[in-house]
Design a protein around this motif. Structure first.
Motif, PDB file in Angstrom:
ATOM      1  N   PHE A 545      -8.795  -3.757  26.848  1.00  0.00           N
ATOM      2  CA  PHE A 545      -8.900  -2.904  28.034  1.00  0.00           C
ATOM      3  C   PHE A 545      -7.654  -2.857  28.906  1.00  0.00           C
ATOM      4  O   PHE A 545      -7.659  -2.177  29.922  1.00  0.00           O
ATOM      5  N   PHE A 546      -6.565  -3.550  28.515  1.00  0.00           N
ATOM      6  CA  PHE A 546      -5.353  -3.421  29.321  1.00  0.00           C
ATOM      7  C   PHE A 546      -4.856  -1.986  29.277  1.00  0.00           C
ATOM      8  O   PHE A 546      -4.806  -1.354  28.220  1.00  0.00           O
ATOM      9  N   THR A 547      -4.466  -1.491  30.441  1.00  0.00           N
ATOM     10  CA  THR A 547      -3.906  -0.145  30.522  1.00  0.00           C
ATOM     11  C   THR A 547      -2.930  -0.076  31.683  1.00  0.00           C
ATOM     12  O   THR A 547      -3.142  -0.704  32.725  1.00  0.00           O
ATOM     13  N   ALA A 548      -1.853   0.635  31.490  1.00  0.00           N
ATOM     14  CA  ALA A 548      -0.840   0.831  32.528  1.00  0.00           C
ATOM     15  C   ALA A 548      -0.138   2.142  32.238  1.00  0.00           C
ATOM     16  O   ALA A 548      -0.030   2.559  31.078  1.00  0.00           O
ATOM     17  N   THR A 549       0.343   2.799  33.288  1.00  0.00           N
ATOM     18  CA  THR A 549       0.955   4.122  33.154  1.00  0.00           C
ATOM     19  C   THR A 549       2.283   4.160  33.887  1.00  0.00           C
ATOM     20  O   THR A 549       2.407   3.628  34.994  1.00  0.00           O
ATOM     21  N   SER A 550       3.268   4.775  33.261  1.00  0.00           N
ATOM     22  CA  SER A 550       4.547   5.042  33.923  1.00  0.00           C
ATOM     23  C   SER A 550       4.957   6.468  33.579  1.00  0.00           C
ATOM     24  O   SER A 550       4.464   7.066  32.615  1.00  0.00           O
ATOM     25  N   THR A 551       5.851   7.000  34.378  1.00  0.00           N
ATOM     26  CA  THR A 551       6.340   8.364  34.153  1.00  0.00           C
ATOM     27  C   THR A 551       7.710   8.311  33.503  1.00  0.00           C
ATOM     28  O   THR A 551       8.632   7.708  34.051  1.00  0.00           O
ATOM     29  N   ASN A 552       7.836   8.895  32.332  1.00  0.00           N
ATOM     30  CA  ASN A 552       9.124   9.009  31.648  1.00  0.00           C
ATOM     31  C   ASN A 552       9.566  10.464  31.633  1.00  0.00           C
ATOM     32  O   ASN A 552       8.733  11.371  31.601  1.00  0.00           O
ATOM     33  N   PHE A 553      10.891  10.644  31.633  1.00  0.00           N
ATOM     34  CA  PHE A 553      11.427  11.997  31.586  1.00  0.00           C
ATOM     35  C   PHE A 553      11.994  12.255  30.199  1.00  0.00           C
ATOM     36  O   PHE A 553      12.854  11.522  29.714  1.00  0.00           O
ATOM     37  N   ILE A 554      11.466  13.275  29.564  1.00  0.00           N
ATOM     38  CA  ILE A 554      11.902  13.651  28.229  1.00  0.00           C
ATOM     39  C   ILE A 554      12.480  15.056  28.323  1.00  0.00           C
ATOM     40  O   ILE A 554      11.763  16.020  28.625  1.00  0.00           O
ATOM     41  N   ASN A 555      13.802  15.141  28.125  1.00  0.00           N
ATOM     42  CA  ASN A 555      14.522  16.412  28.299  1.00  0.00           C
ATOM     43  C   ASN A 555      14.274  16.988  29.686  1.00  0.00           C
ATOM     44  O   ASN A 555      14.101  18.204  29.860  1.00  0.00           O
ATOM     45  N   GLY A 556      14.248  16.109  30.697  1.00  0.00           N
ATOM     46  CA  GLY A 556      14.102  16.531  32.081  1.00  0.00           C
ATOM     47  C   GLY A 556      12.692  16.860  32.509  1.00  0.00           C
ATOM     48  O   GLY A 556      12.475  17.238  33.662  1.00  0.00           O
ATOM     49  N   VAL A 557      11.715  16.704  31.607  1.00  0.00           N
ATOM     50  CA  VAL A 557      10.325  17.017  31.933  1.00  0.00           C
ATOM     51  C   VAL A 557       9.552  15.710  32.102  1.00  0.00           C
ATOM     52  O   VAL A 557       9.611  14.838  31.224  1.00  0.00           O
ATOM     53  N   PRO A 558       8.819  15.524  33.211  1.00  0.00           N
ATOM     54  CA  PRO A 558       8.091  14.273  33.416  1.00  0.00           C
ATOM     55  C   PRO A 558       6.815  14.235  32.571  1.00  0.00           C
ATOM     56  O   PRO A 558       6.068  15.203  32.489  1.00  0.00           O
ATOM     57  N   PHE A 559       6.600  13.096  31.935  1.00  0.00           N
ATOM     58  CA  PHE A 559       5.392  12.865  31.159  1.00  0.00           C
ATOM     59  C   PHE A 559       4.817  11.487  31.532  1.00  0.00           C
ATOM     60  O   PHE A 559       5.572  10.540  31.750  1.00  0.00           O
ATOM     61  N   ASP A 560       3.495  11.396  31.552  1.00  0.00           N
ATOM     62  CA  ASP A 560       2.844  10.108  31.728  1.00  0.00           C
ATOM     63  C   ASP A 560       2.782   9.389  30.385  1.00  0.00           C
ATOM     64  O   ASP A 560       2.246   9.928  29.407  1.00  0.00           O
ATOM     65  N   ILE A 561       3.337   8.203  30.363  1.00  0.00           N
ATOM     66  CA  ILE A 561       3.316   7.352  29.177  1.00  0.00           C
ATOM     67  C   ILE A 561       2.397   6.179  29.497  1.00  0.00           C
ATOM     68  O   ILE A 561       2.625   5.445  30.453  1.00  0.00           O
ATOM     69  N   THR A 562       1.363   6.001  28.690  1.00  0.00           N
ATOM     70  CA  THR A 562       0.311   5.044  29.015  1.00  0.00           C
ATOM     71  C   THR A 562       0.079   4.072  27.873  1.00  0.00           C
ATOM     72  O   THR A 562       0.171   4.450  26.695  1.00  0.00           O
ATOM     73  N   THR A 563      -0.207   2.822  28.226  1.00  0.00           N
ATOM     74  CA  THR A 563      -0.805   1.888  27.276  1.00  0.00           C
ATOM     75  C   THR A 563      -2.301   2.116  27.356  1.00  0.00           C
ATOM     76  O   THR A 563      -2.937   1.792  28.367  1.00  0.00           O
ATOM     77  N   PHE A 564      -2.862   2.715  26.312  1.00  0.00           N
ATOM     78  CA  PHE A 564      -4.268   3.135  26.331  1.00  0.00           C
ATOM     79  C   PHE A 564      -5.166   2.052  25.744  1.00  0.00           C
ATOM     80  O   PHE A 564      -4.809   1.405  24.752  1.00  0.00           O
ATOM     81  N   PRO A 565      -6.352   1.852  26.303  1.00  0.00           N
ATOM     82  CA  PRO A 565      -7.366   1.090  25.569  1.00  0.00           C
ATOM     83  C   PRO A 565      -7.684   1.800  24.263  1.00  0.00           C
ATOM     84  O   PRO A 565      -7.606   3.028  24.170  1.00  0.00           O
ATOM     85  N   ALA A 566      -8.037   1.037  23.249  1.00  0.00           N
ATOM     86  CA  ALA A 566      -8.295   1.635  21.941  1.00  0.00           C
ATOM     87  C   ALA A 566      -9.447   2.622  21.966  1.00  0.00           C
ATOM     88  O   ALA A 566      -9.543   3.505  21.111  1.00  0.00           O
ATOM     89  N   THR A 567     -10.329   2.506  22.964  1.00  0.00           N
ATOM     90  CA  THR A 567     -11.486   3.395  23.062  1.00  0.00           C
ATOM     91  C   THR A 567     -11.205   4.629  23.910  1.00  0.00           C
ATOM     92  O   THR A 567     -12.081   5.487  24.045  1.00  0.00           O
ATOM     93  N   ASP A 568     -10.017   4.742  24.489  1.00  0.00           N
ATOM     94  CA  ASP A 568      -9.678   5.907  25.301  1.00  0.00           C
ATOM     95  C   ASP A 568      -9.612   7.154  24.424  1.00  0.00           C
ATOM     96  O   ASP A 568      -9.170   7.091  23.272  1.00  0.00           O
ATOM     97  N   PRO A 569     -10.041   8.314  24.935  1.00  0.00           N
ATOM     98  CA  PRO A 569     -10.002   9.537  24.115  1.00  0.00           C
ATOM     99  C   PRO A 569      -8.618   9.875  23.571  1.00  0.00           C
ATOM    100  O   PRO A 569      -8.505  10.379  22.444  1.00  0.00           O
ATOM    101  N   VAL A 570      -7.566   9.615  24.347  1.00  0.00           N
ATOM    102  CA  VAL A 570      -6.219   9.905  23.847  1.00  0.00           C
ATOM    103  C   VAL A 570      -5.882   8.985  22.677  1.00  0.00           C
ATOM    104  O   VAL A 570      -5.368   9.421  21.645  1.00  0.00           O
ATOM    105  N   ALA A 571      -6.175   7.690  22.840  1.00  0.00           N
ATOM    106  CA  ALA A 571      -5.912   6.759  21.745  1.00  0.00           C
ATOM    107  C   ALA A 571      -6.748   7.120  20.515  1.00  0.00           C
ATOM    108  O   ALA A 571      -6.255   7.074  19.381  1.00  0.00           O
ATOM    109  N   ALA A 572      -8.004   7.493  20.735  1.00  0.00           N
ATOM    110  CA  ALA A 572      -8.862   7.882  19.616  1.00  0.00           C
ATOM    111  C   ALA A 572      -8.295   9.105  18.895  1.00  0.00           C
ATOM    112  O   ALA A 572      -8.366   9.210  17.663  1.00  0.00           O
ATOM    113  N   ALA A 573      -7.714  10.038  19.666  1.00  0.00           N
ATOM    114  CA  ALA A 573      -7.113  11.222  19.045  1.00  0.00           C
ATOM    115  C   ALA A 573      -5.922  10.847  18.171  1.00  0.00           C
ATOM    116  O   ALA A 573      -5.610  11.554  17.202  1.00  0.00           O
ATOM    117  N   LEU A 574      -5.264   9.746  18.480  1.00  0.00           N
ATOM    118  CA  LEU A 574      -4.129   9.286  17.678  1.00  0.00           C
ATOM    119  C   LEU A 574      -4.563   8.372  16.536  1.00  0.00           C
ATOM    120  O   LEU A 574      -3.718   7.903  15.770  1.00  0.00           O
TER     121      LEU A 574
END
Length: 822
Positions: A545-574
């Motif tokens: 259940f550890f999770t943390a989020t930071s904002t990274n800039f990729i080609n000048g565009v901000p994106f949220d980069i997260t350590t997802f719990p394995a049960t999170d929908p985003v992690a499940a999609a991956l």
């Protein structure tokens, strides 16, 4: 080393010593052990698996007052690498047994399960992805001895005992006491390789930096007192205060520091102090209280319990941000800034139990609670997105883990017509665990909207963005386990044991483990022992259940980069799935030899682990982002998650020899030689169908992490100790050779081999009176360092030595210690 070679080595040792049966005379008295067996009266050399006993005396004969450090110099298969620049891992440092993960060793206190730290290691260090027990929350003064079972024991003790078991046996005293005060300092010469400044620079060029340091001043005051509880009880109280200053082991930063002025270098480049980073031991200030008590109500009824509390305030650093760095605001930090991470750790535990009779059964019932909380304050930093009004100090939030364990167990013996009664132990354990994350203050994680050259700027506090409300969790789970453990002398020469355990976890289901072990004594001088077992390690709540989020800039565009719990929908999609238990199969064979006062043990092992839980790589590739966007996850730049799927095979050989020598005219000497050879091979890495379908397919577990498993810890480690006592003086001389290890890179060209190093420790003692002892000494007497990293691997100059060094990079530690007994 192959398994065949390991077995041949053990067999060779057996053939060399089998003919020496008649030579056994005048053997030293062996201390009884309780770890790895539930039969009373077993000694270390009589045990069916290798058990080391590190006594209170050995724990005191080191300069650095940490249990992990004391164990690392006493046990060749135990390593404590002391990483730096790794966020919270600087404060709660992992240790490894037999080259496996820190959380694959079970820690017990008085044979009861100890709670783990709330921190999960998510940075690039040995032990990445693990959450283990913090041994440094237990003061050495309360410890009578530490028993280290170098064998799997999941069937006997439950989850986590894949590599082995550490059992801290607490001091039980109803009289006497001790106060010990020590002071130490690092007295060292540092030699690093450094990069060259830019062309046409107006400051000095150097390719090597050498400087003397006097830092790391450490004050440790600890003591214990034994008090009677009535006529048949004891209360032992212990306390410790530790104040440790930082050590700085950086190279001078020859990079350009300031923006150009009219196209030329700023004149301050020639005068600025270029030792701008902090890489070394953290600042620590901690105090610890511990109480252990027992009371015999009657011959058949006893009460026991213990309680502890520790407060630890630490400070470590991140990477230096130069004045010209886009993450800096010149009006706040005109010369750049070094952000500091200042966690506060609160650790507490309480246990109560009763021993009683139920017919022929010796019963034991206990309730044990433990809690570990870690809160982060980030200092000397800023939130770039807020602009010049940004704060410099932030509450970044934190996490907590707690555990409640109820045990009921019983032991009795049955006469079965064997050489000894059949010892039967059975019991049940109910465990409740809880894990929480709480958010920091809004400025620690939010984006204030201030632009830089028309582009968005990073969110949150530099170096450690705070936990967001979306990261908050409060999760529980329950587990119940039952076991049966049998042991008996089948004949006068053959001893055997068997154990089976069933556990049910509310989150991932059931597991059954078993163990068989035997020991055959050919003579009083020679015995063989062997064991085979399967084991498991349940996924920790921190990994789930550890999770943390930071904002990274990729080609000048901000994106949220997260350590997802394995049960999170985003992690499940991956492709992530709910975590399952790690599974292991352990094989071991060993020989025990006793010739007079000489004791020698040789043990070979093979540990096969399936579905190891690891932290994936950061999946931020463009095709990953596009794939997530196609599924409706807008603004998600990717992330990482914990996953089962790494299989490893670890093989090794351990040798321990001890010879006490008593002379008439020159006192007593005790010689100890020990060695560990260890090799791990990664045989499978995780994949998911979702990521495999992308082109190119992202790698979930890259070569750096594979090589960390395989070569990140020393391939060999030798220790030799001579302990001489001739009242009123004594001397301890210890040498430790660390074999080569690898600091892996993303490509073979970036790999860096850490060459073998020998560290020598020396301590001299003088008993001024029967109650007062003075000791002086030096850890790492000859001031050894790991090989310095080349500039290619230290482009910031912040990290001139690798975190993979098995003994850290702090240099010589000189100390004095005064102990008063009463």
């Amino acid at each position: 080393m192959t398994s065949r070679a390991l077995l041949l080595a053990a067999a060779s040792a057996a053939s060399l010593w089998a003919g020496a049966a008649a030579a056994q005379t005048d053997a030293a008295v062996e201390e009884l052990v309780v770890t790895g067996t539930r039969t009373e009266g077993r000694t270390r050399l009589e045990s069916l698996a290798p058990v080391d006993v590190v006594g209170q005396d050995a724990l005191q004969k080191v300069g650095v007052s940490e249990l992990n450090q004391a164990l690392s110099v006493a046990l060749p298969s135990f390593n404590f690498p002391r990483p730096g620049l790794a966020d919270g891992t600087d404060t709660v440092r992992p240790a490894t047994l037999r080259g496996l993960a820190p959380d694959q060793t079970l820690v017990l206190v008085n044979s009861k399960r100890r709670h783990s730290a709330s921190l999960v290691n998510v940075n690039g260090t040995v032990g990445r992805g693990s959450s283990a027990v913090d041994l440094n929350t237990i003061p050495a003064a309360i410890v009578q001895s530490i028993e280290v079972l170098r064998d799997g024991a999941s069937a006997q003790y439950g989850s986590d005992a894949i590599a082995g078991v550490l059992n801290l046996r607490l001091r039980e005293a109803n009289s006497g006491g001790n106060i010990t005060a020590s002071y130490g300092v690092r007295v060292t010469e540092v030699n690093t390789l450094v990069q060259a400044p830019p062309a046409n620079a107006n400051w000095t060029v150097a390719d090597k930096a050498s400087y003397d340091r006097r830092d790391g001043q450490t004050i440790n005051i600890n003591g214990w007192v034994g008090l009677p509880l009535g006529a048949s009880g004891f209360l032992t109280l212990a306390a410790e205060y530790l104040d440790q200053e930082k050590t700085v082991r950086t190279a001078p930063d020859w990079r350009q520091q300031y923006p150009l002025v009219n196209g030329a270098f700023d004149p301050r480049e020639a005068t600025i102090n270029r030792y701008n980073a902090w890489y070394g031991e953290p600042e620590l200030q901690q105090y610890t209280l511990f109480a252990n008590a027992g009371y015999d109500v009657s011959e058949d009824l006893g009460l026991y319990g213990w309680a502890s509390y520790q407060n630890r305030e630490a400070v470590s650093a991140g990477f230096f941000r130069r004045a010209l760095d886009d993450r800096n605001i010149i009006s706040i930090y005109p010369n750049g800034f070094l952000p500091l991470i200042a966690p506060t750790v609160e650790d507490m535990a309480a246990a109560g139990g009763v021993t009683w009779k139920l017919g022929d059964w010796d019963m034991d019932t206990s309730l044990v609670f433990g809690s570990n909380a870690m809160d982060f304050e980030i200092r000397d930093t800023l939130n770039r997105s807020i602009g010049p009004s940004s704060k410099r100090v932030f509450d970044a939030g934190g996490f907590e883990y707690n555990q409640l364990v109820l045990n009921v167990s019983g032991v009795r013996q049955y006469e079965m017509g064997l050489a000894s009664p059949l010892n039967v132990a059975a019991g049940a354990e109910l465990r409740r665990e809880n894990y929480q994350i709480h958010a920091g203050e809004p400025d620690s994680y939010r984006n204030g909207g201030v632009l830089l050259n028309g582009a968005p700027t990073p969110s949150g506090a530099q170096v450690f963005p705070g936990f967001r409300p979306a990261n908050e969790v409060d999760e529980d789970r329950n587990s119940i386990g039952v076991y049966v453990d049998l042991e008996a002398d089948l004949t006068e020469r053959l001893t055997a044991s068997a154990a089976v355990r069933y556990e049910h976890y509310s989150d991932f289901g059931d597991t059954v483990t078993g163990k068989l072990a035997a020991r055959y004594e050919f003579s009083d001088a020679f015995a063989l022992r062997a064991s085979v077992q399967n084991g498991f390690r349940a996924p920790s709540l921190q990994q789930q259940f550890f999770t943390a989020t930071s904002t990274n800039f990729i080609n000048g565009v901000p994106f949220d980069i997260t350590t997802f719990p394995a049960t999170d929908p985003v992690a499940a999609a991956l492709g992530a799935k709910p975590l399952d238990a790690e599974k292991s199969v352990n094989y071991a064979v060993g020989a025990v030899m006793r010739l007079g006062r000489l004791n020698l043990t040789v043990d070979a092992y093979r540990i096969e682990v399936e579905d190891r839980i690891v932290l994936s790589e950061n999946l931020t590739q463009a095709n990953v982002r596009a794939y997530l966007t196609s599924l409706g996850f807008i603004g998600i730049g990717g992330g990482r998650f914990f996953i089962n799927g790494v299989d490893t095979t670890t093989e090794g050989l351990e040798i321990v020899a001890n010879y006490p020598w008593v002379t008439d005219d020159y006192g007593t000497l005790n010689f100890t030689l020990a060695a560990n050879y260890n090799q791990t091979e990664v045989t499978r890495v995780p994949v998911t169908a979702q990521l495999a379908a992308l082109n190119p397919a992202p790698v979930l577990f890259d070569r750096v992490n594979v090589l960390t498993f395989e070569r990140g810890t020393p391939e060999s480690k030798y220790t030799g100790t001579v302990d001489w006592n001739f009242s009123p003086v004594g001397v301890t001389l210890r040498a430790t050779r660390y074999g080569k290890a690898l600091s892996p890179g993303t490509t073979p060209a970036l790999d860096f081999v850490l060459k073998p190093k020998i560290l020598v420790d020396l301590e001299a003692r003088w008993d001024i009176t029967e109650r007062v002892r003075l000791a002086v000494g030096a850890d790492n007497l000859f001031d050894e360092y790991p090989d310095p990293l080349p500039p290619l691997l230290n482009s910031t100059s912040n990290t001139p030595f690798s975190n993979y060094s098995p003994f850290g990079r702090s240099g010589r530690f000189v100390y004095g210690r005064l102990a008063v007994n009463f």
